[in-house]
Design an enzyme around this catalytic site. Structure first.
Site, PDB file in Angstrom:
ATOM      1  N   ASP A  82      -9.127 -20.822 -21.777  1.00  0.00           N
ATOM      2  CA  ASP A  82      -8.378 -20.578 -20.681  1.00  0.00           C
ATOM      3  C   ASP A  82      -8.168 -19.150 -20.604  1.00  0.00           C
ATOM      4  OD1 ASP A  82      -6.628 -20.947 -18.255  1.00  0.00           O
ATOM      5  OD2 ASP A  82      -5.007 -21.474 -19.589  1.00  0.00           O
ATOM      6  N   ASP A 107      -3.479 -25.244 -21.747  1.00  0.00           N
ATOM      7  CA  ASP A 107      -1.944 -25.357 -21.730  1.00  0.00           C
ATOM      8  C   ASP A 107      -1.423 -26.546 -20.533  1.00  0.00           C
ATOM      9  OD1 ASP A 107      -2.666 -24.076 -19.535  1.00  0.00           O
ATOM     10  OD2 ASP A 107      -1.136 -22.043 -20.152  1.00  0.00           O
ATOM     11  N   ASP A 114      -5.763 -29.603 -18.213  1.00  0.00           N
ATOM     12  CA  ASP A 114      -6.854 -29.327 -19.377  1.00  0.00           C
ATOM     13  C   ASP A 114      -6.860 -30.611 -20.332  1.00  0.00           C
ATOM     14  OD1 ASP A 114      -7.046 -26.748 -18.441  1.00  0.00           O
ATOM     15  OD2 ASP A 114      -5.011 -26.210 -19.268  1.00  0.00           O
TER      16      ASP A 114
END
Length: 926
Positions: A342, A660, A664
């Site tokens: 990310d 997070d 995801d």
């Protein structure tokens, strides 16, 4: 009209945003003003079921526990324990069973915790919701919401279902956990053109589990429960949980190793027993000997040593901000070939920061990063832009125009900057927070400014206007402060403020200069806002856009970015040198993602970037063909992330996926190793993960990779040591039987030897310091065996070397010195134990001399050598123990022979390493 039910949930979800409100009401048989009738709502609740995320049927505790004992190597060990008990070697049997039970218990605890992810998802659902039914506002349990319900949402509320908005007033939601968008999303009620609008850009929709951060809104529920976006993610997690999880590389290697040991043990029993029978040895004695060798051939300490090694690695990783939830993940991360990361908070700080100001044709740099209000202001262009006095912090006092620009930034602002426990935090929109921090760096604090400038009213931000206005009064002066998109706001301005605070006409030439500055900032992936004001308003002012947002005085531009973590670029480079590819996956815009990826070194050469819309146009086969050439994915959804991970794994990659948000979680569960963020990560993500990065830092992931590689390297050293020692024991007995010698070792001596050498020395090797240059080696291939051909040959050769030394000592004492069989066996027994203990030092490196590594750099191995040597001397010198192990007294000459022969493996291996290094140095480098 009845509700349409012939569409699949996916089709419905993708079309609601493109449907006009009137058509939406017709499809849902709903009223956008008065809401549903109570009886209609009750009927739909029966039809669609509760608005909740059902948990998957839990796996029974007994099933989870029994599943821990299905490994081949575990069954081999259980067999070894039974045989040891039959031989009345109760200590060995108890030790093996304790190892098996400990490993089973650890695995049970880990899997039990991993099954909690769906429970965490369920906790994201709202407990209550405000709805209009029969024209009356009422609060009901969120689980009773149905499609067609008219819901009211305001700042602070968690969105209880997927809702198509019909009315908004300055409404924003935080959708980072679902879409990956790092900043609050401004919402509208207007229909959107096209059905393929990415999830993050559906401005007229709000989604279950997201949070309203400002304003008010009203809308119609279009999806509930498992048909919501959050529900579809829950279904993907449930599917991944129910599917059989692919074994980690270490688990696969140990499984292969277990089969090898099984056949080896059976082969040893058969060969030794048959040879003894052919020689006419007593069948019972030969059976006991063969079974003892079979037990010795299985390194029963291996699972415990692997578990302890991984556990110690976990302890070291915690110190480097990586918390491991599942022990095999330590080694898996060490063999990773791709890290899908990310962006926000992992590669960047997730703290929007104003870095540039533009005013009166000049560009100024704002130093300092993050929300800490420490920094200076200095000109980037035209260094003589102002001259002023120095103040206490050492920066130059800014001119009046800059102060007015930042004052407007602070007063036209809905965020709050506050300090908690020594840490500065922003409550509200991160973009507005960045403006507050920039103003505070020049000692312009919002609360102090507001005490002098009373709030009169506000025209909230609107996506059509792309501006917001706040009206304030200072004394008798009433001023409208405006901020918004530069091109739109500039069209409402007639004048501009100069650096010295004067007002001048805004010419076309100056307008073009401002727009060029805006374009330059945008090319650097900076987010740009323009500030203006309209002083001298009459009281009471008309609080409308048309009345306030005209004839404005242009102040300047503020350009901001989410700064890179300084250590992230280094970590990306370290991963590159280690042969690990870093891929950025983000919900942010493509241009922003590309600019950051280039700064980090992720995007270079012919590597490309794809948006979620472009990804949708690719089939799985096309994506698999292009996957290695794509370094950045932007504006992606949960499904996109899952597809990316699957595409990499289909190419044979070992994938680590970081994230997070809720969006995801499916990809994290699908990856070989899932990495959740400790600070910003949701409970769902953490429960689905194998590892949690406590500081949300990509550099911590790179550190964990290094630890994982070191751990696997040490496990392989340990296996090398255990097998070479066990092979030497088998070969001693096999060769003695083949050439007609008496048996050089008794069953009880074999079992003792296995216990004293497989214990402390092997464990000490498992904590050996990491080899130099570990992160400059390519990753191991997922299909590589635990022991390759070269290492197997080395194990066989070293086992043969130790067997020849021990068998030579036995034959020399028996025939050369004429000693009795008991004394010769005692010498062979002691030599075999000591050569194995010395050999542990050889196993620290296959290439480097012990003197180069440092004799004392592994103090645990020195201690283990001393303890094992003491134990061996104890059973020889204590009469009761010597009688138990059938050991005879040894003269001083025998002790000298034992000492000399015990050092031979070390001398031979040091000479071998020396010749290998000389040969390597002689190779041409070109």
């Amino acid at each position: 009209m009845s509700i349409m039910t012939n569409q699949t949930p996916a089709q419905q979800t993708r079309s609601w945003h493109a449907t006009a409100v009137e058509e939406l009401c017709a499809q849902l048989d709903a009223d956008a003003q008065a809401g549903l009738r109570q009886e209609d709502a009750a009927r739909r609740l029966r039809q669609y079921g509760p608005n909740e995320l059902p948990e998957a049927p839990p796996t029974s505790i007994l099933t989870l526990l029994l599943s821990q004992f299905t490994s081949v190597i575990i069954w081999v060990l259980i067999g070894a324990a039974v045989i040891s008990g039959w031989l009345e070697d109760w200590i060995d049997a108890a030790a093996i069973l304790a190892i098996v039970l400990l490993n089973g218990l650890l695995g049970f605890i880990q899997e039990y915790r991993a099954e909690q992810s769906l429970a965490a998802l369920k906790r994201l659902s709202m407990a209550t919701a405000k709805v209009l039914r029969n024209g009356t506002v009422r609060s009901i349990p969120a689980r009773e919401l149905v499609p067609g319900d008219l819901v009211l949402v305001e700042a602070g509320d968690q969105v209880p279902a997927d809702i198509r908005l019909t009315y908004v007033a300055g409404f924003q939601t935080q959708e980072a956990s679902l879409t990956g968008e790092s900043t609050p999303v401004q919402k509208s009620s207007e229909g959107l053109a096209g059905k393929d609008v990415p999830l993050a850009e559906r401005a007229n929709m709000v989604f279950m589990g997201t949070v309203a951060v400002s304003g008010k809104a009203r809308g119609l529920v279009v999806e509930t429960g498992m048909r919501t976006e959050l529900g579809r993610i829950a279904a993907m997690i449930q599917t991944a949980a129910e599917a059989e999880r692919t074994a980690t590389p270490l688990q696969r290697r140990l499984e292969q190793f277990g089969y090898t040991l099984l056949w080896l043990a059976l082969g040893v029993v058969a060969v030794v027993f048959l040879l003894g029978e052919l020689r006419g040895e007593p069948p019972v004695a030969m059976f006991l000997t063969a079974v003892s060798l079979a037990v010795a051939a299985v390194p029963e300490g291996l699972p415990a040593i692997v578990t302890i090694t991984l556990a110690l690695g976990v302890t070291r990783m915690v110190k480097r901000q990586a918390l491991i939830r599942k022990l095999p993940a330590v080694e898996t991360l060490g063999s990773a070939t791709v890290i899908c990361s990310d962006k926000t908070g992992t590669l960047t700080k997730n703290e929007m920061t104003v870095t540039r100001l533009f005013m009166d044709g000049q560009v100024f740099e704002v130093t300092g990063e993050g929300y800490q209000p420490d920094g200076d202001l200095k000109p980037v262009e035209a260094a003589a832009a102002w001259a002023g006095e120095r103040h206490g912090s050492g920066s130059t006092e800014p001119p009046p125009g800059i102060r007015e620009l930042l004052t407007a930034s602070a007063l036209c602002n809905g965020a709050t900057l506050q300090q908690e426990d020594g840490t500065w935090r922003v409550l509200g929109d991160p973009t507005e927070g960045a403006l507050l921090v920039a103003a505070a760096k020049l000692n312009l604090w919002k609360d102090e400014l507001e005490s002098r400038c009373r709030f009169i009213g506000e025209v909230p931000f609107d996506p059509q206007r792309k501006m917001m206005t706040v009206v304030r009064q200072a004394g008798s002066e009433v001023t409208a402060y405006v901020k918004g998109a530069p091109d739109v706001l500039l069209s409402r301005c007639t004048d501009l403020m100069t650096l010295d605070g004067k007002r001048e006409p805004l010419t076309d030439e100056v307008r073009q200069r401002i727009l060029r500055a805006n374009d330059a900032f945008a090319r650097d992936a900076l987010r740009v806002l323009a500030m203006a004001e309209r002083p001298g308003l009459e009281m009471p002012p008309a609080l409308t856009s048309d009345a306030l947002e005209r004839d404005l005085l242009f102040l300047g531009l503020a350009a901001m970015k989410d700064p890179l973590r300084p250590e992230a670029k280094v970590a990306v480079q370290v991963c590159r040198e280690a042969g690990i590819r870093t891929v950025m996956i983000t919900g942010d815009h493509k241009d922003t993602a590309v600019a950051i990826a280039r700064d980090l070194g992720i995007l270079d050469g012919d590597r490309a970037a794809l948006s979620g819309v472009e990804l949708d146009r690719l089939s799985d086969e096309q994506l698999g063909a292009r996957i290695e050439r794509v370094g950045v994915y932007a504006r992606v959804s949960a499904e996109h992330k899952l597809r990316i991970v699957k595409a990499w794994r289909s190419r044979g990659a070992v994938v680590a996926m970081t994230g997070d948000g809720v969006n995801d979680a499916p990809a994290i569960k699908e990856a070989d190793i899932g990495v959740a963020m400790g600070i910003t990560g949701t409970d769902v993500t953490k429960e689905a993960s194998d590892m949690v990065v406590m500081d949300d830092n990509f550099a911590s992931i790179a550190a964990a990779v290094e630890e994982g590689r070191g751990i696997f390297d040490n496990i392989r050293k340990t296996i090398h040591f255990l097998l070479s020692c066990n092979v030497s024991e088998v070969l001693v007995m096999l060769f003695a039987t083949l050439i007609g010698l008496p048996l050089p070792l008794l069953p009880i001596q074999i079992l003792w030897m296995n216990l004293v050498t497989d214990g402390f020395p092997a464990l000490a090797l498992a904590v050996d310091p990491k080899a130099p240059g570990l992160m400059r080696q390519p990753p191991r291939r997922p299909d590589d065996r635990l022991l390759d051909r070269g290492r197997l040959l080395a194990i066989g050769g070293q086992g043969l070397m130790m067997a020849v030394i021990a068998l030579g000592a036995f034959a020399y004492c028996l025939y050369g010195l004429g000693q009795n069989l008991e004394q010769a066996r005692t010498v062979a027994f002691t030599v075999m134990v000591l050569v194995q203990l010395v050999h542990a030092f050889n196993c620290r490196s296959a290439d480097h001399s012990l003197f180069r590594l440092g004799v004392t750099t592994n103090p645990q191995l020195l201690l283990a050598f001393g303890l094992s040597l003491g134990a061996q001397l104890g059973i020889l010198l204590v009469p009761a123990a010597a009688s138990l192990f059938k050991a005879g007294p040894l003269p001083l000459a025998d002790w000298g022979l034992i000492a000399l022969l015990s050092l031979l493996p070390f001398v031979i291996m040091e000479l071998w390493k020396f010749f290998r290094s000389c040969k390597a140095d002689m190779k041409p480098t070109g």
